[in-house]
Motif scaffolding. Structure first.
Motif, PDB file in Angstrom:
ATOM      1  N   LYS A  78       0.676   2.705  -0.104  1.00 29.45           N
ATOM      2  CA  LYS A  78      -0.054   2.044  -1.181  1.00 29.45           C
ATOM      3  C   LYS A  78      -1.087   1.082  -0.593  1.00 29.45           C
ATOM      4  O   LYS A  78      -0.944   0.588   0.521  1.00 29.45           O
ATOM      5  N   HIS A 111       1.640   8.944  -1.371  1.00 28.18           N
ATOM      6  CA  HIS A 111       1.726   8.155  -2.607  1.00 28.18           C
ATOM      7  C   HIS A 111       1.383   6.701  -2.292  1.00 28.18           C
ATOM      8  O   HIS A 111       2.087   6.062  -1.532  1.00 28.18           O
ATOM      9  N   THR A 112       0.364   6.143  -2.858  1.00 26.93           N
ATOM     10  CA  THR A 112      -0.648   6.712  -3.713  1.00 26.93           C
ATOM     11  C   THR A 112      -1.969   6.058  -3.334  1.00 26.93           C
ATOM     12  O   THR A 112      -1.982   4.959  -2.808  1.00 26.93           O
ATOM     13  N   TRP A 115      -4.556   3.154  -7.650  1.00 23.61           N
ATOM     14  CA  TRP A 115      -3.582   2.723  -8.660  1.00 23.61           C
ATOM     15  C   TRP A 115      -3.983   1.338  -9.126  1.00 23.61           C
ATOM     16  O   TRP A 115      -4.648   0.589  -8.399  1.00 23.61           O
ATOM     17  N   HIS A 116      -3.542   0.968 -10.317  1.00 27.66           N
ATOM     18  CA  HIS A 116      -3.873  -0.363 -10.823  1.00 27.66           C
ATOM     19  C   HIS A 116      -2.960  -1.442 -10.252  1.00 27.66           C
ATOM     20  O   HIS A 116      -3.249  -2.634 -10.370  1.00 27.66           O
ATOM     21  N   ASN A 159      -2.945   7.354  -9.704  1.00 26.91           N
ATOM     22  CA  ASN A 159      -1.613   7.109 -10.251  1.00 26.91           C
ATOM     23  C   ASN A 159      -1.713   6.304 -11.540  1.00 26.91           C
ATOM     24  O   ASN A 159      -2.395   5.279 -11.596  1.00 26.91           O
ATOM     25  N   GLU A 160      -1.053   6.804 -12.573  1.00 29.23           N
ATOM     26  CA  GLU A 160      -0.890   6.103 -13.841  1.00 29.23           C
ATOM     27  C   GLU A 160      -2.211   5.651 -14.477  1.00 29.23           C
ATOM     28  O   GLU A 160      -2.416   4.463 -14.755  1.00 29.23           O
ATOM     29  N   ASP A 202       1.676  10.417 -13.363  1.00 27.17           N
ATOM     30  CA  ASP A 202       1.909   9.403 -14.401  1.00 27.17           C
ATOM     31  C   ASP A 202       3.331   9.518 -14.935  1.00 27.17           C
ATOM     32  O   ASP A 202       4.027  10.522 -14.698  1.00 27.17           O
TER      33      ASP A 202
END
Length: 453
Positions: A78, A111-112, A115-116, A159-160, A202
């Motif tokens: 990350k 992963h990932t 992403w927020h 992601n998401e 997600d």
């Protein structure tokens, strides 16, 4: 049969003092149940998430490398982990995860990338123009994918990105760059490693509904634009008894777009303490999810989000809930483990629990010496004794004892943490008593009566 461990036996006695005698060492499922072999035979992978700290636990690493053929880093890839300072990268955690996977013939799911959450403070607290932020994103994606080029089979690139109603999530990326950040991140990843499969990932998209419809429409739009999108990841953070009935149909409709699909972060939580009924339902739920993947030809695999309840993220985020993984806190396979195996084609018999307990005592007017022998007459993986009594332990052997008030806990030593099927373990203790010193009148294993030896 291989070694199995005793889970819980209650030696019923009168009195108010509780002595907990626990066997808690590493153990494994029956030798004829190897999930990775079953998955390979189905043309799928069975994956496990792992953090650096988890891989430092010998039991975790041993089971992960033996039972699974895909690994996902919990945190090590990350943004905040790999680029904590702008332009300065720390690859150690990710490299170690990749090295572990290679040593155990496992593929890696990256992963990932975008992403927020779990972004470094220099990024979230910085002030950047839209062009500057876009350039930072492209550089980060390019640099990370390039570093791991040839070592990552699948990337969760974005992601998401969605809200529960299927609209785009308000985030650093969306708020400044608009929805085009998704396509741009995918293009950058493809340029950096053309061989890696690129995914959007997600949660709460497992069954049909507003959020999965939003993901479906996003995927169709990206494909129509020629954006390099290879698959969709469905996280699978579920609750016992609530696996969507439409999960297989939902996976299939994405596959019908020409995309691969994967269940990427499967865990199924329950209200604690876990009951036999909840564990049975959890087994059925894990089996249902994995079966859905098996039934969809373009579902490439399933990853469980954590191996064991001992290190699961669930209790820290959902207070009062947990027991969400296939292995219990003592690294023993739960019914859920066998549910996964059955979905992958295993037709064996789940080992049944069983035990006999022999209790001997040498007593005098103020104390006694007790010797307890437990025989595992079943094959299930178990660990942890409960011994309610009206006495106070002063010394023990073949166990480490601690006492707090009237509660006493004793755990196995390094050499006696397993009990083979049909085998025994013994321990003993000295104790003081007053009033009376009744012998146990019954024994139970996980709520099932055990015979007196």
């Amino acid at each position: 049969m291989n070694l199995q461990r005793l889970r819980r036996a209650a030696l019923a006695m009168t009195g108010a003092v509780a002595l907990l005698l626990g066997f808690a060492g590493p153990g494994h499922a029956a030798a004829d149940v190897v999930l990775r072999d079953l998955a390979t035979a189905k043309g799928k992978y069975i994956g496990v998430a792992a953090t650096a700290s988890e891989l430092n636990i010998s039991s975790y690493a041993s089971i992960a490398g033996t039972q699974f053929n895909s690994a996902t880093p919990g945190n090590e890839m990350k943004w905040e982990s790999v680029e904590p300072t702008r332009g300065t990268y720390n690859w150690t955690g990710g490299d170690n995860l990749v090295g572990f996977a290679q040593a155990h013939t496992m593929q890696v799911r990256g992963h990932t990338l975008v992403w927020h959450s779990q972004l470094p403070s220099w990024l979230t607290s910085g002030t950047f123009t839209n062009d500057e932020l876009h350039a930072l994103m492209i550089k980060h994606v390019t640099d990370e994918v390039t570093h791991f080029k040839g070592k990552i089979t699948h990337w969760d690139v974005v992601n998401e990105p969605l809200n529960e109603d299927g609209t785009f999530r308000q985030s650093l990326w969306y708020n400044q760059l608009g929805s085009s950040y998704i396509a741009d991140a995918l293009r950058a990843a493809r340029a950096a490693d053309p061989a890696a499969k690129l995914y959007i990932n997600d949660y709460n998209t497992d069954g049909t509904g507003a959020k999965s419809d939003g993901m479906y429409n996003l995927a169709k739009s990206l494909l129509a634009q020629g954006v390099p999108l290879d698959g969709i990841g469905f996280q699978g953070h579920l609750i016992v008894g609530s696996v969507p009935s439409t999960i297989q149909a939902n996976l299939q409709r994405f596959a019908d777009l020409g995309l691969d699909v994967a269940v990427t972060e499967l865990d199924i939580r329950m209200v604690l303490p876990a009951t036999d009924a909840e564990l049975a339902q959890q087994k059925a739920d894990f089996k249902a999810v994995v079966s859905a993947c098996v039934a969809v030809s373009r579902c490439v695999g399933v990853t469980v989000w954590g191996l064991t309840d001992a290190t699961s993220w669930i209790p820290g985020v959902f207070p009062g809930q947990g027991a969400a993984t296939p292995y219990d806190e003592n690294y023993q396979p739960k019914p859920a483990y066998y549910g996964i195996a059955e979905a992958l084609g295993w037709t064996g018999t789940v080992p049944a629990a069983g035990c006999t307990v022999t209790y001997g005592v040498n007593q005098w007017n103020t104390g006694f010496t007790a010797n307890v022998t437990v025989k595992n007459t079943g094959g299930s993986a178990v660990g942890g004794w409960t011994y309610p009594a009206g006495q106070k332990v002063t010394q023990a052997w073949n166990a480490t004892v601690t006492q707090s008030g009237t509660a006493v806990t004793a755990t196995n030593l390094s050499y006696n943490g397993t009990i083979s099927a049909g085998g025994t373990q013994s321990f003993g203790f000295n104790a003081t008593w007053s009033g009376s010193n009744p012998a146990p009148t019954g024994f139970t294993l996980n709520g099932t009566a055990c015979a007196a030896g």
